[in-house]
Motif scaffolding. Sequence first.
Motif, PDB file in Angstrom:
ATOM      1  N   VAL A 177     -48.045  55.134  38.787  1.00 36.15           N
ATOM      2  CA  VAL A 177     -48.058  54.313  39.585  1.00 36.15           C
ATOM      3  C   VAL A 177     -49.002  54.630  40.628  1.00 36.15           C
ATOM      4  CG1 VAL A 177     -46.285  55.639  40.654  1.00 36.15           C
ATOM      5  CG2 VAL A 177     -46.583  53.193  41.464  1.00 36.15           C
ATOM      6  N   PRO A 178     -49.952  53.829  41.172  1.00 37.32           N
ATOM      7  CA  PRO A 178     -50.985  54.164  41.867  1.00 37.32           C
ATOM      8  C   PRO A 178     -50.765  54.050  43.373  1.00 37.32           C
ATOM      9  CG  PRO A 178     -51.534  52.263  41.264  1.00 37.32           C
ATOM     10  CD  PRO A 178     -50.131  52.530  40.673  1.00 37.32           C
ATOM     11  N   LEU A 179     -49.649  53.755  43.917  1.00 37.13           N
ATOM     12  CA  LEU A 179     -49.285  53.368  45.212  1.00 37.13           C
ATOM     13  C   LEU A 179     -48.247  54.315  45.927  1.00 37.13           C
ATOM     14  CD1 LEU A 179     -48.630  49.689  44.543  1.00 37.13           C
ATOM     15  CD2 LEU A 179     -50.988  50.711  45.308  1.00 37.13           C
ATOM     16  N   PRO A 180     -48.279  54.427  47.140  1.00 40.51           N
ATOM     17  CA  PRO A 180     -47.294  55.161  47.947  1.00 40.51           C
ATOM     18  C   PRO A 180     -46.006  54.543  47.543  1.00 40.51           C
ATOM     19  CG  PRO A 180     -49.155  54.692  49.449  1.00 40.51           C
ATOM     20  CD  PRO A 180     -49.372  53.815  48.266  1.00 40.51           C
ATOM     21  N   VAL A 181     -44.881  55.425  47.264  1.00 42.38           N
ATOM     22  CA  VAL A 181     -43.698  54.866  46.830  1.00 42.38           C
ATOM     23  C   VAL A 181     -42.676  55.533  47.704  1.00 42.38           C
ATOM     24  CG1 VAL A 181     -41.963  54.452  44.998  1.00 42.38           C
ATOM     25  CG2 VAL A 181     -44.361  54.147  44.436  1.00 42.38           C
ATOM     26  N   LEU A 182     -41.885  54.603  48.340  1.00 47.00           N
ATOM     27  CA  LEU A 182     -40.550  55.272  49.274  1.00 47.00           C
ATOM     28  C   LEU A 182     -39.394  54.617  48.853  1.00 47.00           C
ATOM     29  CD1 LEU A 182     -39.554  56.608  51.882  1.00 47.00           C
ATOM     30  CD2 LEU A 182     -39.875  54.761  53.062  1.00 47.00           C
ATOM     31  N   THR A 183     -38.571  55.823  48.329  1.00 51.03           N
ATOM     32  CA  THR A 183     -37.137  55.209  47.925  1.00 51.03           C
ATOM     33  C   THR A 183     -36.195  55.562  48.865  1.00 51.03           C
ATOM     34  OG1 THR A 183     -36.607  57.243  46.497  1.00 51.03           O
ATOM     35  CG2 THR A 183     -37.793  55.791  45.703  1.00 51.03           C
ATOM     36  N   LEU A 184     -35.145  54.934  49.070  1.00 53.73           N
ATOM     37  CA  LEU A 184     -33.701  54.887  49.693  1.00 53.73           C
ATOM     38  C   LEU A 184     -32.485  54.666  48.773  1.00 53.73           C
ATOM     39  CD1 LEU A 184     -32.546  55.179  52.549  1.00 53.73           C
ATOM     40  CD2 LEU A 184     -32.719  52.568  52.547  1.00 53.73           C
ATOM     41  N   HIS A 185     -31.702  55.895  48.776  1.00 50.59           N
ATOM     42  CA  HIS A 185     -30.347  55.709  47.904  1.00 50.59           C
ATOM     43  C   HIS A 185     -29.238  56.182  48.519  1.00 50.59           C
ATOM     44  CE1 HIS A 185     -30.191  54.989  43.372  1.00 50.59           C
ATOM     45  NE2 HIS A 185     -28.889  55.082  43.802  1.00 50.59           N
ATOM     46  N   ALA A 186     -28.247  55.557  48.398  1.00 47.48           N
ATOM     47  CA  ALA A 186     -26.920  56.016  48.739  1.00 47.48           C
ATOM     48  C   ALA A 186     -26.485  57.100  47.868  1.00 47.48           C
ATOM     49  CB  ALA A 186     -25.959  54.918  48.948  1.00 47.48           C
ATOM     50  N   ILE A 187     -26.347  58.423  48.574  1.00 47.33           N
ATOM     51  CA  ILE A 187     -25.814  59.546  47.635  1.00 47.33           C
ATOM     52  C   ILE A 187     -24.320  59.171  46.789  1.00 47.33           C
ATOM     53  CG2 ILE A 187     -24.812  61.840  47.729  1.00 47.33           C
ATOM     54  CD1 ILE A 187     -26.642  62.107  50.289  1.00 47.33           C
ATOM     55  N   VAL A 190     -26.002  55.433  39.917  1.00 49.13           N
ATOM     56  CA  VAL A 190     -25.878  56.780  40.466  1.00 49.13           C
ATOM     57  C   VAL A 190     -26.926  57.337  41.191  1.00 49.13           C
ATOM     58  CG1 VAL A 190     -23.725  57.178  39.183  1.00 49.13           C
ATOM     59  CG2 VAL A 190     -26.262  57.902  38.364  1.00 49.13           C
ATOM     60  N   VAL A 191     -27.039  58.212  42.067  1.00 42.18           N
ATOM     61  CA  VAL A 191     -28.034  58.884  42.744  1.00 42.18           C
ATOM     62  C   VAL A 191     -28.932  59.664  41.836  1.00 42.18           C
ATOM     63  CG1 VAL A 191     -27.025  60.798  43.595  1.00 42.18           C
ATOM     64  CG2 VAL A 191     -28.897  59.758  45.102  1.00 42.18           C
ATOM     65  N   GLU A 192     -28.603  59.901  40.723  1.00 42.95           N
ATOM     66  CA  GLU A 192     -29.420  60.796  39.813  1.00 42.95           C
ATOM     67  C   GLU A 192     -30.440  59.944  39.130  1.00 42.95           C
ATOM     68  OE1 GLU A 192     -25.832  63.070  40.706  1.00 42.95           O
ATOM     69  OE2 GLU A 192     -26.272  61.122  40.222  1.00 42.95           O
TER      70      GLU A 192
END
Length: 495
Positions: free
Chosen positions: A359-369, A375-377
């Motif tokens: 992936v050539p772009l900035p990637v931000l992820t948000l995930h509930a634990i 699942v967060v894994e």
Amino acid sequence: MKTSDAPPHGARRSPAGPARRTAGRRRPAVLAAVITATLLGTLGNAPATRADTTRPTATACPADLADLADKAECFNGRDANGAYYTMAVPRRWNGSLVVHAHGGPDFSYDSSGPTEDLARWAVMVDQGYAWAGSSYRRGGYGVRMAAADTENVRRLFTDTFGRPDRTYLHGQSWGGNVAARTAETYGRQPGAYDGVLLTNGLLAGGSRGYDHRVDLRVVHQFYCRNLPRASEPQYPLWQGLPADSDLSPADVHARLQECTGIDSDPAERTARQQRNLDDILAVTGIPERSLDTNLLYATFLFQDIVSKRLGGRNPFTNQGVRYGGSHDDRALNAGVARFSADPTARRDLSYDSDLTGRVPLPVLTLHAIDDPQVVVEHEAAYRATLRSASQDDHLVQTFTTESEHSELSDSEYANSLSALATWVRTGRKPTPRSIARTCEDFDSAYGTGCHYDPGFSPAPYATRILPRPGGLHWPVMTAAQERAWSRIDGVGIAP
């Protein structure tokens, strides 16, 4: 509070017609078509055909968002492939666009889906972003198809309103898989996308992302013996359900209740029901509150994948898996159904849905634990996938102490999008702690809470989802495999 993607020099953008751009801001149509055809031809993707140039139709904004009508104009329509779409352009547009990839997959579709998605993520429009989302051209499974339709709605928006200053992809749940695939497939096209936001995303891909549901399907049948019953025609459990099954989701839930008493007060369950429930939960690691949802996916989603998308071939395996945590693990492992994947079915599911990490772009992820469904894994799997492709410098992952899957805090969505936009605009990569600090500014407007845990790091995927032999390496599909498989006629899942 508004995000940092403000109109330049305080200018207002009007959604009433195509935005004016300088010649340098728009690619010539012929050149764009050539670039697209080249990329699609080499990768063998579902064709993102030229978007229908019919202008979207102005429509009322969602009825449950009365205040949105005062802030934006809404549009809808249907593209050349039959996918429904909805768009919204703020009256004070900041010049940037969010292209949304919805979750599911839904087994049917109609024009209401994208409008419901707009209602759910209206916070992004409130922050000044234009928004566009597609229903996809059909119901059922198909990640590359959904990615092509996501790209189509971006093109349709650009054809109508002009190229945005910046365009961000957003995907939630299965839509995270779709958005990540969209970024890998179309993200290198000049001017297409600038950044990616993935929230509670299913990022392990299809060939491993459903292994816990494979396990649930066989473990449930070992204890419950009612899906199918002994008196009913028998079928391999990897089918989920036979293609001609007339069972409804309510029927499947009733059989879960019959076996485990999951709807009953614990004091009203029989000893057998409580023991069955305890064993199923302990062995699969699936929370009780999402057991029903996961079982429905392990029946109806598997039915769709196997019967409608793979021609009856089996992409799943549980060979070599040792189940543990029950009252009698020896009996469970001796008696649970076992099966091996058809190699071509496994390949086709992997080609359609697995990620290479390129992936050539900035990637931000948000995930509930404590996400009870994805699942967060999955985040550990995604980081390992990008690391293997030497792309993990493009990734920032954030985690919250929430315990929901389908929706997180609006304050966090607005904050995440702002952090991504600032990263793209300035080139300065944020940290989980810096993102957590800025959330309070948005919470003063939305009051839905900021629940970040900046110090959290998920354990490896295999610590939560029982690995199959050879299932510890990432990515599942390398870029070289993707290129080789793309040359096979009919590979993958048909649009």
